[in-house]
Design a protein around this motif. Sequence first.
Motif, PDB file in Angstrom:
ATOM      1  N   LYS A   1      10.228  24.171  63.864  1.00 16.70           N
ATOM      2  CA  LYS A   1       9.792  23.337  64.985  1.00 16.70           C
ATOM      3  C   LYS A   1       8.906  24.188  65.877  1.00 16.70           C
ATOM      4  O   LYS A   1       9.335  25.239  66.351  1.00 16.70           O
ATOM      5  CB  LYS A   1      10.998  22.799  65.740  1.00 16.70           C
ATOM      6  CG  LYS A   1      11.835  21.893  64.871  1.00 16.70           C
ATOM      7  CD  LYS A   1      13.012  21.337  65.607  1.00 16.70           C
ATOM      8  CE  LYS A   1      13.786  20.445  64.649  1.00 16.70           C
ATOM      9  NZ  LYS A   1      14.787  19.659  65.310  1.00 16.70           N
ATOM     10  N   VAL A   2       7.667  23.727  66.085  1.00 11.73           N
ATOM     11  CA  VAL A   2       6.669  24.524  66.787  1.00 11.73           C
ATOM     12  C   VAL A   2       5.987  23.716  67.887  1.00 11.73           C
ATOM     13  O   VAL A   2       6.091  22.492  67.928  1.00 11.73           O
ATOM     14  CB  VAL A   2       5.599  25.069  65.814  1.00 11.73           C
ATOM     15  CG1 VAL A   2       6.198  26.028  64.816  1.00 11.73           C
ATOM     16  CG2 VAL A   2       4.896  23.939  65.094  1.00 11.73           C
ATOM     17  N   VAL A   3       5.266  24.438  68.749  1.00 10.41           N
ATOM     18  CA  VAL A   3       4.457  23.849  69.811  1.00 10.41           C
ATOM     19  C   VAL A   3       3.041  24.377  69.647  1.00 10.41           C
ATOM     20  O   VAL A   3       2.844  25.571  69.422  1.00 10.41           O
ATOM     21  CB  VAL A   3       4.999  24.223  71.210  1.00 10.41           C
ATOM     22  CG1 VAL A   3       4.149  23.601  72.298  1.00 10.41           C
ATOM     23  CG2 VAL A   3       6.443  23.825  71.355  1.00 10.41           C
ATOM     24  N   THR A   4       2.056  23.484  69.772  1.00 10.41           N
ATOM     25  CA  THR A   4       0.664  23.916  69.689  1.00 10.41           C
ATOM     26  C   THR A   4       0.168  24.324  71.071  1.00 10.41           C
ATOM     27  O   THR A   4       0.827  24.070  72.082  1.00 10.41           O
ATOM     28  CB  THR A   4      -0.236  22.781  69.159  1.00 10.41           C
ATOM     29  OG1 THR A   4      -0.260  21.726  70.115  1.00 10.41           O
ATOM     30  CG2 THR A   4       0.250  22.261  67.818  1.00 10.41           C
ATOM     31  N   ALA A   5      -1.003  24.927  71.109  1.00 14.14           N
ATOM     32  CA  ALA A   5      -1.604  25.333  72.387  1.00 14.14           C
ATOM     33  C   ALA A   5      -1.900  24.114  73.255  1.00 14.14           C
ATOM     34  O   ALA A   5      -1.920  24.216  74.480  1.00 14.14           O
ATOM     35  CB  ALA A   5      -2.882  26.117  72.139  1.00 14.14           C
ATOM     36  N   GLY A   6      -2.085  22.952  72.645  1.00 15.99           N
ATOM     37  CA  GLY A   6      -2.350  21.728  73.389  1.00 15.99           C
ATOM     38  C   GLY A   6      -1.089  21.032  73.872  1.00 15.99           C
ATOM     39  O   GLY A   6      -1.156  20.004  74.528  1.00 15.99           O
ATOM     40  N   GLY A   7       0.085  21.581  73.522  1.00 14.02           N
ATOM     41  CA  GLY A   7       1.336  21.010  73.990  1.00 14.02           C
ATOM     42  C   GLY A   7       1.956  19.988  73.057  1.00 14.02           C
ATOM     43  O   GLY A   7       2.842  19.239  73.455  1.00 14.02           O
ATOM     44  N   ILE A   8       1.511  19.924  71.810  1.00  8.70           N
ATOM     45  CA  ILE A   8       2.063  18.979  70.847  1.00  8.70           C
ATOM     46  C   ILE A   8       3.262  19.618  70.151  1.00  8.70           C
ATOM     47  O   ILE A   8       3.155  20.702  69.601  1.00  8.70           O
ATOM     48  CB  ILE A   8       0.999  18.568  69.806  1.00  8.70           C
ATOM     49  CG1 ILE A   8      -0.169  17.884  70.506  1.00  8.70           C
ATOM     50  CG2 ILE A   8       1.612  17.679  68.733  1.00  8.70           C
ATOM     51  CD1 ILE A   8      -1.343  17.615  69.603  1.00  8.70           C
TER      52      ILE A   8
ATOM     53  N   ASN B   1      -3.973  29.095  64.221  1.00  8.37           N
ATOM     54  CA  ASN B   1      -4.159  29.855  65.450  1.00  8.37           C
ATOM     55  C   ASN B   1      -3.802  29.058  66.697  1.00  8.37           C
ATOM     56  O   ASN B   1      -3.689  29.631  67.776  1.00  8.37           O
ATOM     57  CB  ASN B   1      -5.593  30.362  65.556  1.00  8.37           C
ATOM     58  CG  ASN B   1      -5.887  31.408  64.512  1.00  8.37           C
ATOM     59  OD1 ASN B   1      -5.006  32.157  64.102  1.00  8.37           O
ATOM     60  ND2 ASN B   1      -7.122  31.452  64.045  1.00  8.37           N
ATOM     61  N   SER B   2      -3.633  27.739  66.570  1.00  7.33           N
ATOM     62  CA  SER B   2      -3.263  26.948  67.746  1.00  7.33           C
ATOM     63  C   SER B   2      -1.752  26.879  67.945  1.00  7.33           C
ATOM     64  O   SER B   2      -1.290  26.372  68.960  1.00  7.33           O
ATOM     65  CB  SER B   2      -3.835  25.530  67.636  1.00  7.33           C
ATOM     66  OG  SER B   2      -3.144  24.802  66.639  1.00  7.33           O
ATOM     67  N   LEU B   3      -0.973  27.387  67.002  1.00  7.99           N
ATOM     68  CA  LEU B   3       0.478  27.399  67.153  1.00  7.99           C
ATOM     69  C   LEU B   3       0.866  28.557  68.050  1.00  7.99           C
ATOM     70  O   LEU B   3       0.499  29.700  67.804  1.00  7.99           O
ATOM     71  CB  LEU B   3       1.169  27.522  65.792  1.00  7.99           C
ATOM     72  CG  LEU B   3       0.861  26.395  64.813  1.00  7.99           C
ATOM     73  CD1 LEU B   3       1.527  26.679  63.482  1.00  7.99           C
ATOM     74  CD2 LEU B   3       1.284  25.052  65.352  1.00  7.99           C
ATOM     75  N   VAL B   4       1.628  28.261  69.119  1.00  7.45           N
ATOM     76  CA  VAL B   4       1.920  29.299  70.098  1.00  7.45           C
ATOM     77  C   VAL B   4       3.374  29.722  70.158  1.00  7.45           C
ATOM     78  O   VAL B   4       3.675  30.830  70.585  1.00  7.45           O
ATOM     79  CB  VAL B   4       1.435  28.906  71.511  1.00  7.45           C
ATOM     80  CG1 VAL B   4      -0.078  28.884  71.554  1.00  7.45           C
ATOM     81  CG2 VAL B   4       2.012  27.595  71.952  1.00  7.45           C
ATOM     82  N   ARG B   5       4.317  28.830  69.759  1.00  8.78           N
ATOM     83  CA  ARG B   5       5.707  29.265  69.806  1.00  8.78           C
ATOM     84  C   ARG B   5       6.595  28.351  68.985  1.00  8.78           C
ATOM     85  O   ARG B   5       6.246  27.231  68.645  1.00  8.78           O
ATOM     86  CB  ARG B   5       6.225  29.354  71.228  1.00  8.78           C
ATOM     87  CG  ARG B   5       6.303  28.025  71.935  1.00  8.78           C
ATOM     88  CD  ARG B   5       6.772  28.179  73.346  1.00  8.78           C
ATOM     89  NE  ARG B   5       6.574  26.908  74.011  1.00  8.78           N
ATOM     90  CZ  ARG B   5       7.414  26.385  74.853  1.00  8.78           C
ATOM     91  NH1 ARG B   5       8.491  27.026  75.173  1.00  8.78           N
ATOM     92  NH2 ARG B   5       7.175  25.228  75.397  1.00  8.78           N
ATOM     93  N   ASP B   6       7.781  28.863  68.720  1.00  9.28           N
ATOM     94  CA  ASP B   6       8.811  28.145  67.993  1.00  9.28           C
ATOM     95  C   ASP B   6       9.795  27.622  69.025  1.00  9.28           C
ATOM     96  O   ASP B   6      10.331  28.399  69.813  1.00  9.28           O
ATOM     97  CB  ASP B   6       9.493  29.112  67.022  1.00  9.28           C
ATOM     98  CG  ASP B   6      10.574  28.466  66.173  1.00  9.28           C
ATOM     99  OD1 ASP B   6      10.783  27.256  66.313  1.00  9.28           O
ATOM    100  OD2 ASP B   6      11.193  29.181  65.387  1.00  9.28           O
ATOM    101  N   TYR B   7      10.056  26.325  69.037  1.00  7.74           N
ATOM    102  CA  TYR B   7      10.965  25.794  70.048  1.00  7.74           C
ATOM    103  C   TYR B   7      12.328  25.442  69.491  1.00  7.74           C
ATOM    104  O   TYR B   7      13.197  24.985  70.220  1.00  7.74           O
ATOM    105  CB  TYR B   7      10.346  24.605  70.787  1.00  7.74           C
ATOM    106  CG  TYR B   7      10.354  23.292  70.052  1.00  7.74           C
ATOM    107  CD1 TYR B   7      11.409  22.397  70.212  1.00  7.74           C
ATOM    108  CD2 TYR B   7       9.310  22.917  69.233  1.00  7.74           C
ATOM    109  CE1 TYR B   7      11.419  21.180  69.561  1.00  7.74           C
ATOM    110  CE2 TYR B   7       9.305  21.716  68.589  1.00  7.74           C
ATOM    111  CZ  TYR B   7      10.359  20.836  68.754  1.00  7.74           C
ATOM    112  OH  TYR B   7      10.354  19.637  68.117  1.00  7.74           O
TER     113      TYR B   7
END
Length: 101
Positions: A54-61, A88-94
Amino acid sequence: MILQAAQPTGGGNGSFLIMMIAIFAVMWFFMIRPQRKQQKELEKFRNELKKGDKVVTAGGIYGTVDEIKERYVLLKVDGETRLRVDKNSLVRDYSDAQQQQ
């Protein structure tokens, strides 16, 4: 009356050089080093992605990784809705943050 300009002292160059080195060292320790560490962690996160993360993109998706390719990832965002996003737009694992709550 003739005014003469003040002569600079010769000892100022050594202390100026030491001051500049100290400023650079402090700047490296507090700014450059943490940023490099964060970049390495982000690169490691992107390389270790697997299906179901489960991830979050830089755009908040928010989405779940459905398929991984070399340059992009297919995210399942809602029901059967899938989005193709650049890795590269993936910023973190939630998923870890969600389990702690």
